[in-house]
Design a protein around this motif. Sequence first.
Motif, PDB file in Angstrom:
ATOM      1  N   GLU A  75       0.837  -1.200   0.000  1.00 17.75           N
ATOM      2  CA  GLU A  75       0.000   0.000   0.000  1.00 17.75           C
ATOM      3  C   GLU A  75       0.872   1.250   0.000  1.00 17.75           C
ATOM      4  O   GLU A  75       0.559   2.240  -0.687  1.00 17.75           O
ATOM      5  N   TYR A  76       1.969   1.215   0.737  1.00 12.82           N
ATOM      6  CA  TYR A  76       2.931   2.332   0.759  1.00 12.82           C
ATOM      7  C   TYR A  76       3.477   2.574  -0.655  1.00 12.82           C
ATOM      8  O   TYR A  76       3.567   3.731  -1.114  1.00 12.82           O
ATOM      9  N   ILE A  77       3.834   1.515  -1.352  1.00 14.03           N
ATOM     10  CA  ILE A  77       4.368   1.637  -2.709  1.00 14.03           C
ATOM     11  C   ILE A  77       3.276   2.094  -3.674  1.00 14.03           C
ATOM     12  O   ILE A  77       3.511   2.928  -4.562  1.00 14.03           O
ATOM     13  N   LYS A  78       2.084   1.585  -3.508  1.00 12.13           N
ATOM     14  CA  LYS A  78       0.958   1.980  -4.350  1.00 12.13           C
ATOM     15  C   LYS A  78       0.697   3.482  -4.252  1.00 12.13           C
ATOM     16  O   LYS A  78       0.300   4.136  -5.229  1.00 12.13           O
ATOM     17  N   ASN A  79       0.938   4.040  -3.083  1.00 14.80           N
ATOM     18  CA  ASN A  79       0.699   5.466  -2.855  1.00 14.80           C
ATOM     19  C   ASN A  79       1.900   6.344  -3.198  1.00 14.80           C
ATOM     20  O   ASN A  79       1.927   7.524  -2.839  1.00 14.80           O
ATOM     21  N   GLY A  80       2.887   5.776  -3.877  1.00 16.69           N
ATOM     22  CA  GLY A  80       3.992   6.587  -4.375  1.00 16.69           C
ATOM     23  C   GLY A  80       5.342   6.317  -3.766  1.00 16.69           C
ATOM     24  O   GLY A  80       6.355   6.837  -4.240  1.00 16.69           O
ATOM     25  N   PRO A  83      10.757   1.031  -2.843  1.00 14.27           N
ATOM     26  CA  PRO A  83      11.565   0.212  -1.943  1.00 14.27           C
ATOM     27  C   PRO A  83      12.819   0.936  -1.445  1.00 14.27           C
ATOM     28  O   PRO A  83      13.203   0.785  -0.278  1.00 14.27           O
ATOM     29  N   ALA A  84      13.439   1.718  -2.310  1.00 18.23           N
ATOM     30  CA  ALA A  84      14.639   2.465  -1.911  1.00 18.23           C
ATOM     31  C   ALA A  84      14.304   3.473  -0.815  1.00 18.23           C
ATOM     32  O   ALA A  84      15.066   3.648   0.150  1.00 18.23           O
ATOM     33  N   GLN A  85      13.166   4.140  -0.945  1.00 22.08           N
ATOM     34  CA  GLN A  85      12.755   5.087   0.094  1.00 22.08           C
ATOM     35  C   GLN A  85      12.423   4.363   1.388  1.00 22.08           C
ATOM     36  O   GLN A  85      12.769   4.844   2.480  1.00 22.08           O
ATOM     37  N   ALA A  86      11.782   3.213   1.287  1.00 17.65           N
ATOM     38  CA  ALA A  86      11.470   2.424   2.475  1.00 17.65           C
ATOM     39  C   ALA A  86      12.747   1.991   3.177  1.00 17.65           C
ATOM     40  O   ALA A  86      12.843   2.034   4.417  1.00 17.65           O
TER      41      ALA A  86
END
Length: 310
Positions: A75-80, A83-86
């Motif tokens: 969901e985090y990735i879906k919202n923009g 993985p690098a930011q995570a």
Amino acid sequence: MSISRRQTLFTLATASAASVLPQNSSASVTKSPAFVPCLNMSTIRGQKLGFVKELEIASKAGFRSVEIWIDSLQEYIKNGGTPAQALKILGDLGIKVENAIGFAPWIIDDDAARAKGVDQLKTEMELLAQIGCMRVATPSVGAQGPQAPRIDLLKAAERYRTILEISDQTKVIPQLELWGFSKNLNKLSEVMYVAIESGHPSARVLLDVYHLYKGGSSLDTLKLVGKPGVEIFHINDYPASLPKETITDADRVYPGDGIAPIAQILKTIKNPDRPIVLSLEVFNKTYYAQDALKVAKTGLEKINKAIAGV
């Protein structure tokens, strides 16, 4: 009294060695902890915080290890997010993702549906590898309901090996999870059989205080699980008022707040060669109604109290 040349050289060598050794070697050696406290995000999932906020709460509470839910990351990735930011957020917070909770149906009998489930799991494992998570929980999703057919354990072992072979590329190891309420893989004997029969060196089992009780597994045989077989263990407790026939996931409480023989369990699984990750997994609605930071802090306190002296 004369001293031989050999004695002189021995004395000098001994003195030289002593000068570079710690004066108190026992005090200078840092003993590795037997257990690593970890927060399974199920514990604060009811607050609906989202991926980043969950990590922030865990870090603020004092956890350095977490167990995430794959859908939260997706969901985090879906919202923009990426993985690098995570990965950067994890680094900034000083948090390591020890494991991920997912629900890919890799074990079911339906060939077409199982193939899709294996593909789903592979995609999830590739994503997890990008954020440094090298384990994923693999319970008997799709084969857990009371109407589900019994799966032949030899076939289950073959299917477990299939997803273990994916880990040869992704390096994310599927942890064969015990679900005490499930029609399949609800006992310690079953998950151990499937793990061993898979014949794969990376086979691991994911056990749980509550699920061992719910499924009726004897703790007297827990010692038969080889030490390399357990890397992460779900810690929780259960109240005296609920028998295993009627207790549910939502009835789990903090370790120490129930009657589970937690000290016995921890002493049994303790591994002198490497720390065991103890992940707090509860789904308690009472906790969901509380401040998430309070819940996380309380959870860490309860884990630390449980492992003290073990």
